[in-house]
Each structure stands twice: as structure tokens, then as C-alpha cells.
Motif scaffolding. Structure first.
Motif, PDB file in Angstrom:
ATOM      1  N   GLU A 262      14.129  27.832  -7.458  1.00  0.00           N
ATOM      2  CA  GLU A 262      15.200  27.184  -8.210  1.00  0.00           C
ATOM      3  C   GLU A 262      14.577  26.301  -9.287  1.00  0.00           C
ATOM      4  OE1 GLU A 262      17.772  24.881  -5.719  1.00  0.00           O
ATOM      5  OE2 GLU A 262      19.032  24.229  -7.391  1.00  0.00           O
TER       6      GLU A 262
ATOM      7  N   GLU B  86      23.641  27.552 -10.862  1.00  0.00           N
ATOM      8  CA  GLU B  86      24.483  26.445 -10.406  1.00  0.00           C
ATOM      9  C   GLU B  86      24.657  25.523 -11.600  1.00  0.00           C
ATOM     10  OE1 GLU B  86      23.037  25.271  -6.148  1.00  0.00           O
ATOM     11  OE2 GLU B  86      21.407  26.272  -7.176  1.00  0.00           O
TER      12      GLU B  86
ATOM     13  N   LYS C  46      11.483  23.436  -1.299  1.00  0.00           N
ATOM     14  CA  LYS C  46      12.937  23.505  -1.271  1.00  0.00           C
ATOM     15  C   LYS C  46      13.476  22.707  -0.088  1.00  0.00           C
ATOM     16  CE  LYS C  46      17.125  25.267  -1.580  1.00  0.00           C
ATOM     17  NZ  LYS C  46      18.050  24.694  -2.535  1.00  0.00           N
TER      18      LYS C  46
HETATM   19 MG    MG Z   1      21.606  24.471  -4.731  1.00  0.00          MG
END
Ligand code: MG
Ligand code: ADP
Length: 484
Positions: A221, A19, A272
Motif C-alpha cells: 500500500e 482507498e 503493514k
Molecule cells: Mg486500508
């Protein structure tokens, strides 16, 4: 070429999706008229909208919308004529409104694709899931005072494009190549300057691992990685960590992590968050965004030639290899430099000089193409001196180094230093005779069948002529003399 990690229980493959947050080039912010210049005095570019004063209303900046559409077109993506802005709610000290205006369910740009060239010459397509517009947050400054933190809202409200890729990336190299290509496309389009060290482009890196052919496993992430090299290192470090967890019989838990370049490892930042944690809802202060097809078509017609098209043209029209062409189109200024040098000249030779000696000189002297003492015109003139036989290829290297040092025109350097190629066959014959006379033992060896010594004699004759002999004539003269 597949990239794998070797564990004790078998071979693992990396799955990665990026991203990328790309700051939009525009004079003012996404919903206010405040300026966006980088490096200004803290809080000097903050409107009442950015500071979230009660009753202030956002006004959408048309140029930012155009920039997002241009970017979508450059990524071969679907442009959604109907999109919408949503509020993404979270509390943070540098977000005075308590929410970020973003796009959630209906982004302005949908599916697209980027073709990525890998160092081994192969190419891969990486899918784009979506691109949406959103506001950036401000910045907390923790290093200005021992006991207090300060807030700089200059960046608050600046337009960002979030460009989400499909989980198509399979190695750190592919991630690096994808980011470089994306940055090139954004720079061609003029929609983002791609300067990662100023934070105008940063990436969230999603990583999981699996055995080939398995369904995807849980990902983590790694947030806000700010250089291509760190993205590549973070993927590798995070993948290794996950392999160890799986191989120990444990489970990877989905979470947000940070990359620590000093230790080359990622560490946990928070578990998350899910979409529902943000309580997204349509921003009631903004109308749905409706674009006209004709407006999109006009933007499309005004796009510059993009890197893929330029590369294909360089291969087709100039006979370059796809690899050389890809190197030359990486920046518009390099491509333009090449076209100036190649125009009316041997294009492959021009490409070789640029990707070889010229780039090496830029690296060595810390110059850019803009500040280089060697210009496209003077490099072209150097090629002309070779083409018309004024200098030979070896002397050209020497002239080039003098051009790097002095910025002088090649013809002047040749003149001043007496570097003209010697084509006078009398002078060449004299040099040949002198060399043969000085090396009777080598000559005997040659005559008894050691053919390889021919190269030695060529070298000696050239040396005797201070490198200025015409190579073809030197060869000819030697061959004639040795065959008798
Ligand atoms: Mg995201
Ligand atoms: P979120 O909105 O929660 O961040 P998305 O589904 O939009 O999640 O995906 C975000 C990014 O994660 C995308 O770039 C996507 O390609 C990537 N991604 C999704 N699943 C995986 C996976 N199993 N492994 C690696 N990356 C993944």
C-alpha cells in the motif's frame, strides 16, 4: 487494451485498488461545531471536542451524514440504513484523543460502481467496496522551527469519506481515469471539492502484480499520494519493483510504502498494520446511526443530473460522439457553457469549437471558463456569423483569436476589421482571373491533367482576397473558369 509489464520470466499484469480520502464539504466538523475553512490561522478552528478535552462529547453533524449518503447515491451504491461508529486507536502527535472515530464493520455505504472512460474510447466499470465516514487528524508542522515541531489542529475532526475500490484497476491509466471520474462525480454532487493540491482528496494506492489468470498475490500500500499523476507514477514504479522481486525468486512482503516523486520510486515506511492492531470497538459516546428510507429518498430526489446521465443526454439530444460528450461533462461549468452555445445552433459544431479552439485558448492564456474573455454568448454569436454567411470558417478563426485578445463581441470585430465575407461574384471573378494570369505555368500543368492544382488555385484566390472570399463561390468561379 491490456496493459502489461514485460519481465525476464514472462508478462505481468497490475492489480490495483484505491482507498480515496475525500474531505466532506460542510461548514462544520463531523462531531463538533468548529469551522472547516482551508488555510485559516493555525489552531483557530478547534473546539474542545477536537482538542479531546476530558469529558467532551461528540455530536454527529447531520449535514456530513447527508453528504455521505449523496455520495453513495452518486456512486450507485447500497445505502446502509443502519451503520455505526467505531474507535480506531492509535497514537500520533496530531491526534489528541488517541483514537479516530471511524466506521469499521458497518459503514454507511456499501457496494457501488463507477463507470470509467479510457482515452482509447473504451469504458470499464470499477467496483466500489464501501464508503465510510471518519474524522481527519491534525497536522504536524516540522518546517517552522529548527528544533521543535508544531501541531495545527484545524483539520482535526473534519469529516472525511473513505471510498474504497475493489481491486479492479489494471493499469496506471485506469487508475487516473477512475480518480478523474470520481472527482467529477464528487464535484457535481457538491460533497467534496476534489482539490488534491489542498489535500481535500488523497489516495492510498494498493498494488500487486501477477501473471494473467493467476490468483491475486501479496500487495503493498503506497500511502497518501496527492496528485493523479503521482498515483499513476507510483503504480508503475511499485509494480516494477514487485516484478523484480518475484523474478529474483523472492517474495513481496505486505507493507506500507511512500512514493518519492523526485526519484520516481516507492520506499518502505512500515510493515503493514492489521485491523487488530487498531483495537477497533464501537464508540460508546455515539448511538448507532439509523437512517429513514424517506430521508434517503428525499436526498436522492434532490441530486443534480450526474455526469453519466448528462453524457448520455448530450449524445442523444445533441448528436455528440460519446468521447466529445465525456469531455464536455467533465465539469459542470463546461457542460453549462456548451449547452448555452449549442442552444438553437449546430451542436456538433459548438462542441468542436469548445473542445478545440476554446480549450486551446484557455490553456494558452492560463484562463478558466469562469475568467475567459470569450463567453458562451460571444462564442454563440460567432457561430451565428458563420451560419448566416457573414464570415467564412477561416476568418472565424481570426475573429476568435481577436475575441480571446480583446473580449470584444465578434460582430464588432468583423465590422472594425472589415472581415465580412465577399459574396460579390464580380469581385471573386476578378480575383480568379488575376490568379490565373499570374500563374501561366501552373495553369498549363493543370490543363495537362494535374488536377491536384485546383486546390492551389483556391488557396491563391483566397489569399488574394485576404481570406474573405466565400469558399463555395470561389470554388464555383474557379471551376467555371477552368472548364472553358
Ligand atoms: Mg486500508
Ligand atoms: P485494509 O483494510 O487492510 O486496507 P482491504 O481488504 O480493505 O484492506 O483492501 C484495501 C484496498 O486494497 C482495497 O482498495 C482493495 O481493492 C485493495 N486490494 C486488496 N487486495 C489487493 C491485491 N491483492 N492487490 C492489489 N490491491 C488489493
Amino acid at each position: 487494451m491490456t496493459y502489461t509489464l514485460q519481465g525476464s520470466t514472462g508478462t505481468w499484469e497490475i492489480v490495483c485498488g484505491l482507498e480515496v480520502h475525500a474531505q466532506v464539504i460542510s461548514r462544520s466538523k463531523l462531531f463538533s461545531g468548529a469551522a472547516t475553512d482551508f488555510g485559516s490561522e493555525p489552531n483557530s478552528q478547534v473546539s474542545l471536542v477536537d482538542a479531546a478535552f476530558p469529558g467532551m462529547l461528540p455530536v454527529l453533524n447531520e449535514e456530513c451524514v447527508a453528504q455521505a449518503v449523496r455520495t453513495g447515491l452518486g456512486l450507485n451504491a447500497q445505502i446502509n440504513l443502519n451503520s455505526r461508529f467505531d474507535r480506531k486507536n492509535y497514537f500520533y502527535a496530531d491526534l489528541p484523543s488517541g483514537y479516530q472515530i471511524s466506521q469499521f464493520e458497518q459503514p454507511i455505504v456499501g457496494r457501488g460502481e463507477v463507470e470509467v472512460e479510457l482515452p482509447d474510447g473504451s469504458a470499464r466499470r470499477i467496483g466500489i467496496t464501501r464508503l465510510h465516514l471518519e474524522q481527519d487528524a491534525g497536522k504536524s508542522l516540522h518546517d517552522q522551527d529548527p528544533s521543535r515541531s508544531f501541531i495545527d489542529l484545524n483539520r482535526c475532526g473534519v469529516a472525511l469519506m473513505e471510498i474504497v475500490s475493489e481491486p479492479d484497476i489494471r493499469s496506471p491509466e485506469e487508475a487516473g481515469a477512475y480518480l478523474r471520474k470520481l472527482r467529477t462525480v464528487l464535484r457535481y454532487l457538491g460533497t467534496c471539492d476534489g482539490n488534491m493540491d489542498e489535500g481535500s482528496m488523497r489516495a492510498d494506492v494498493n498494488v500487486s502484480v501477477r501473471h494473467a489468470g493467476e490468483p491475486f498475490r501479496t500487495r503493498c500500500e503506497v500511502k497518501n499520494v496527492n496528485s493523479i499523476r503521482f498515483v499513476m507514477l507510483a503504480i508503475e514504479a511499485e509494480a516494477r519493483r514487485q516484478v523484480e522481486i518475484w523474478e529474483a525468486g523472492q517474495e513481496v512482503h505486505q507493507e506500507t510504502r511512500l512514493f518519492d516523486p523526485a526519484r520516481n520510486e516507492t520506499r518502505s515506511m512500515r510493515s503493514k498494520e492489521d485491523a487488530h492492531d487498531y483495537r477497533y470497538f464501537p464508540d460508546p459516546d455515539l448511538l448507532p446511526l439509523v437512517l429513514e428510507q424517506g430521508w434517503v429518498a428525499r436526498l436522492k430526489a434532490s441530486l443534480p443530473e450526474l455526469p453519466d446521465a448528462k453524457r448520455a443526454r448530450f449524445v442523444r439530444d445533441y448528436g455528440l460522439t460519446p468521447y466529445d460528450a465525456a469531455v464536455l461533462v467533465a465539469e459542470q461549468s463546461i457542460a453549462a457553457f456548451f449547452e448555452t452555445v449549442a442552444s438553437g445552433r449546430n451542436a456538433r459544431l459548438a462542441a468542436n469549437w469548445i473542445t478545440g479552439d476554446f480549450f486551446a485558448a484557455l490553456n494558452r492564456t492560463g484562463r478558466t471558463i469562469e475568467t475567459s474573455p470569450v463567453t458562451a454568448e460571444t462564442l454563440g454569436a460567432l457561430l451565428d456569423l458563420m451560419a448566416d454567411g457573414t464570415i467564412n470558417g477561416r476568418i472565424a478563426k481570426e475573429v476568435f483569436e481577436a475575441m480571446v485578445d480583446t473580449g470584444a463581441a465578434p460582430a464588432d470585430i468583423v465590422q472594425q476589421r472589415g472581415l465580412r465575407q465577399v459574396t460579390d461574384t464580380g469581385a471573386i471573378d476578378d480575383a480568379v482571373n488575376a490568379v490565373l494570369a499570374a500563374n501561366p505555368d501552373k495553369l498549363a500543368e493543370y490543363r495537362s491533367g494535374k488536377d491536384k492544382l485546383f486546390g492551389f488555385f483556391v488557396g491563391q484566390v483566397m489569399k488574394a482576397m485576404a481570406g474573405r472570399g466565400n469558399p463555395a463561390l470561389v470554388n464555383e468561379a474557379l471551376r467555371a473558369r477552368l472548364s472553358v
